[in-house]
Scaffold this motif. Structure first.
Motif, mmCIF file in Angstrom:
data_model
loop_
_atom_site.group_PDB
_atom_site.id
_atom_site.type_symbol
_atom_site.label_atom_id
_atom_site.label_comp_id
_atom_site.label_asym_id
_atom_site.label_seq_id
_atom_site.Cartn_x
_atom_site.Cartn_y
_atom_site.Cartn_z
ATOM 1 N N THR A 32 37.512 25.218 65.032
ATOM 2 C CA THR A 32 38.453 24.614 64.089
ATOM 3 C C THR A 32 39.279 25.669 63.359
ATOM 4 O O THR A 32 40.135 25.318 62.546
ATOM 5 N N GLY A 33 38.996 26.945 63.589
ATOM 6 C CA GLY A 33 39.713 28.020 62.907
ATOM 7 C C GLY A 33 38.963 28.564 61.710
ATOM 8 O O GLY A 33 39.365 29.575 61.138
ATOM 9 N N ARG A 34 37.873 27.901 61.318
ATOM 10 C CA ARG A 34 37.068 28.393 60.201
ATOM 11 C C ARG A 34 36.062 29.429 60.707
ATOM 12 O O ARG A 34 35.553 29.321 61.820
ATOM 13 N N ARG A 49 33.485 26.844 64.836
ATOM 14 C CA ARG A 49 34.431 27.959 64.764
ATOM 15 C C ARG A 49 35.711 27.658 65.537
ATOM 16 O O ARG A 49 36.739 28.309 65.317
ATOM 17 N N SER A 98 41.586 20.481 66.196
ATOM 18 C CA SER A 98 41.730 20.135 64.786
ATOM 19 C C SER A 98 40.381 19.746 64.203
ATOM 20 O O SER A 98 39.456 19.360 64.925
ATOM 21 N N GLU A 99 40.276 19.849 62.882
ATOM 22 C CA GLU A 99 39.020 19.492 62.235
ATOM 23 C C GLU A 99 38.701 18.012 62.436
ATOM 24 O O GLU A 99 37.542 17.629 62.610
ATOM 25 N N GLN A 134 39.049 28.939 53.960
ATOM 26 C CA GLN A 134 40.336 28.784 54.623
ATOM 27 C C GLN A 134 40.186 29.123 56.105
ATOM 28 O O GLN A 134 39.174 29.695 56.534
ATOM 29 N N ARG A 135 41.209 28.788 56.869
ATOM 30 C CA ARG A 135 41.214 29.174 58.280
ATOM 31 C C ARG A 135 41.295 30.683 58.419
ATOM 32 O O ARG A 135 42.075 31.338 57.743
ATOM 33 N N HIS A 145 41.257 32.108 61.769
ATOM 34 C CA HIS A 145 41.858 32.403 63.058
ATOM 35 C C HIS A 145 42.502 31.125 63.596
ATOM 36 O O HIS A 145 42.341 30.038 63.024
ATOM 37 N N THR A 146 43.224 31.246 64.680
ATOM 38 C CA THR A 146 43.929 30.106 65.262
ATOM 39 C C THR A 146 42.941 29.081 65.805
ATOM 40 O O THR A 146 42.065 29.423 66.602
ATOM 41 N N PRO A 147 43.054 27.820 65.386
ATOM 42 C CA PRO A 147 42.111 26.805 65.880
ATOM 43 C C PRO A 147 42.440 26.380 67.310
ATOM 44 O O PRO A 147 43.602 26.413 67.738
#
Length: 461
Positions: free
Chosen positions: A291-293, A289, A334-335, A326-327, A329-331
């Motif tokens: 990562t923004g996902r 989570r 990085s992935e 898609q994202r 929230h703010t990561p």
């Protein structure tokens, strides 16, 4: 003027209603009928149900059922208990069962307002012998009176009600799970639970369901927490730089950085909250989570909070995770860096600064006890050992096996002669990679090394 007279003057409507002629037998006729009933009721959740309303309609159904046959003299009502939990796992139902052993229990029969409120699947079939042993009847609205467990019609009805109750639970569960999967994957919606360390919850607008929106219900989403997000970024950076989990935890503790349970005491009352642990650091660095996902279903749901406190958190297989497209929230990482972090494996550094490495970590099993062998430096060389489950917290016994040691070069020499491997053209690193890739386990004893597959089948050729 007495208190009762004052109430009558203040409530003339109640006074008028009570003075009107009543239909049906008078209350005294009911009291003369012999049966004394214990009412049992249940509601599943506290947040989504109103106790007063739920209890009221169940009690009314039970009262109408026993009207003319007796009266309810005591009550047992469970709150926050799923119907799938047996009666002995529900506090008030367990108290009702305990009361059966008391010859002065004060009731002759049990009445419920609806079958599904009291039972699920074949629970009543298991409970019937207990009630019959104590001579206590069970009254159900569905049977319009007492249940006769020897009547084939009642037996068939109970089996049908149990199957219907189980089907209702399964259907509702399937619909909810499929809806939550779609909301997480397609919309990236936050579906509840504690926000990960490094994030906080903020408003995300009105609820997409129009009825919920009219009631003022709002969505929420994750946003980096200014006080803790930097610590998460630092942890990922340190891990990518090659630091071990223990070293990262020590660095956070030395710096006085509050740990997750210390920052959010309201959601972590069962934790000490005074320091970072290796497990906490590992959990953060393995959480996608960041990562923004949005990720849902990483761990199974716990219906028993006491069991959740006793057992360590277990994760579902990654194939069962639901990840937003898609994202959401703010990561905080990085992935690419997150994936790289998962591949980092740190080895303990020797006193002279050199890095010790072991080819067969996780591949060796002890032939004597079957346990995995642990990496161990033997006479300035890589090796492995098995202590047969003994730790420093246990006193040694005379009956335990001696600690088994084996050097890595001896394992390679034994495997070179193994009939299932053509090792002549192989290098040791290629051999270890082959074993890992094919999930082959090496079972070692003092004489031989045997290769087995994941199903414990020996490889002979």
């Amino acid at each position: 003027m007495s208190g009762k007279q004052s109430d009558d003057l203040e409530d003339p409507l109640t006074q008028w209603l009570n003075s009107q002629p009543q239909s049906g037998p008078p209350p005294s006729a009911q009291r003369r009928c012999g049966l004394r009933f214990a009412f049992y009721g249940r509601m599943s959740t506290v947040e989504h149900q109103d106790r007063v309303t739920s209890r009221h309609w169940q009690r009314n159904c039970a009262t109408e059922l026993v009207d003319g046959h007796g009266m309810i003299v005591t009550e047992y009502f469970d709150v926050g208990c799923s119907r799938r939990r047996g009666w002995r796992q529900r506090p008030r139902a367990a108290a009702l069962l305990a009361a059966l052993d008391d010859p002065d229990r004060g009731f002759d029969a049990i009445v419920v307002g609806e079958y599904e409120r009291a039972f699920s699947a074949n629970q009543l079939q298991h409970l019937a012998p207990v009630l019959e042993q104590h001579g206590v009847q069970l009254w159900l609205p569905e049977t319009d009176g007492p249940v006769d467990h020897h009547d084939p019609t009642h037996q068939a009805l109970i089996m049908m009600l149990g199957a219907q109750s189980k089907r209702e639970v399964q259907r509702a569960r399937f619909r909810v799970i499929m809806a939550m999967r779609a909301q997480a994957r397609e919309q990236g919606r936050y579906l509840g639970g504690r926000p990960p360390y490094g994030y906080r919850l903020v408003d995300a607008g009105p609820h997409p369901n129009a009825a919920h929106a009219r009631w003022g219900r709002r969505l929420r989403r994750l946003e980096p927490d200014p006080a803790t997000a930097g610590h998460v970024r630092w942890m990922f950076a340190q891990r990518l730089a090659g630091r071990s989990l223990a070293s990262i935890a020590r660095g956070l503790n030395d710096a006085g950085t509050p740990c997750p349970s210390g920052v959010d005491r309201d959601r972590n009352p069962h934790r000490r909250g005074d320091q970072w642990t290796l497990r906490t650091v590992a959990a953060i660095l393995s959480n996608p989570r960041y990562t923004g996902r949005q990720v849902w279903n990483r761990q199974p749901a716990h219906t028993d909070s006491s069991r959740l406190q006793r057992e360590p958190t277990r994760r579902n297989p990654t194939t069962d995770w639901v990840v937003s497209k898609q994202r959401a929230h703010t990561p905080l990482v990085s992935e690419q860096h997150f994936v790289a972090t998962q591949a980092v494996r740190c080895h303990r550094t020797a006193d002279d600064g050199t890095m010790r490495s072991y080819l067969f970590t996780g591949l060796l099993h002890c032939g004597a006890c079957g346990r995995k062998m642990e990496s161990h430096w033997v006479n300035q060389r890589p090796g492995y050992r098995c202590r047969h489950g003994r730790t420093s917290t246990q006193r040694p016994t005379d009956h335990r096996h001696k600690i088994f040691y084996i050097r890595e070069d001896n394992i390679i020499a034994r495997l070179a002669d193994h009939p299932g491997l053509a090792l002549d053209a192989w290098r040791p690193h290629e051999l270890a990679a082959f074993l890992h890739r094919n999930k082959i386990t090496v079972v070692c004893d003092h004489e031989n090394c045997t290769l087995t597959t994941g199903r414990s089948n020996p490889i002979n050729s």
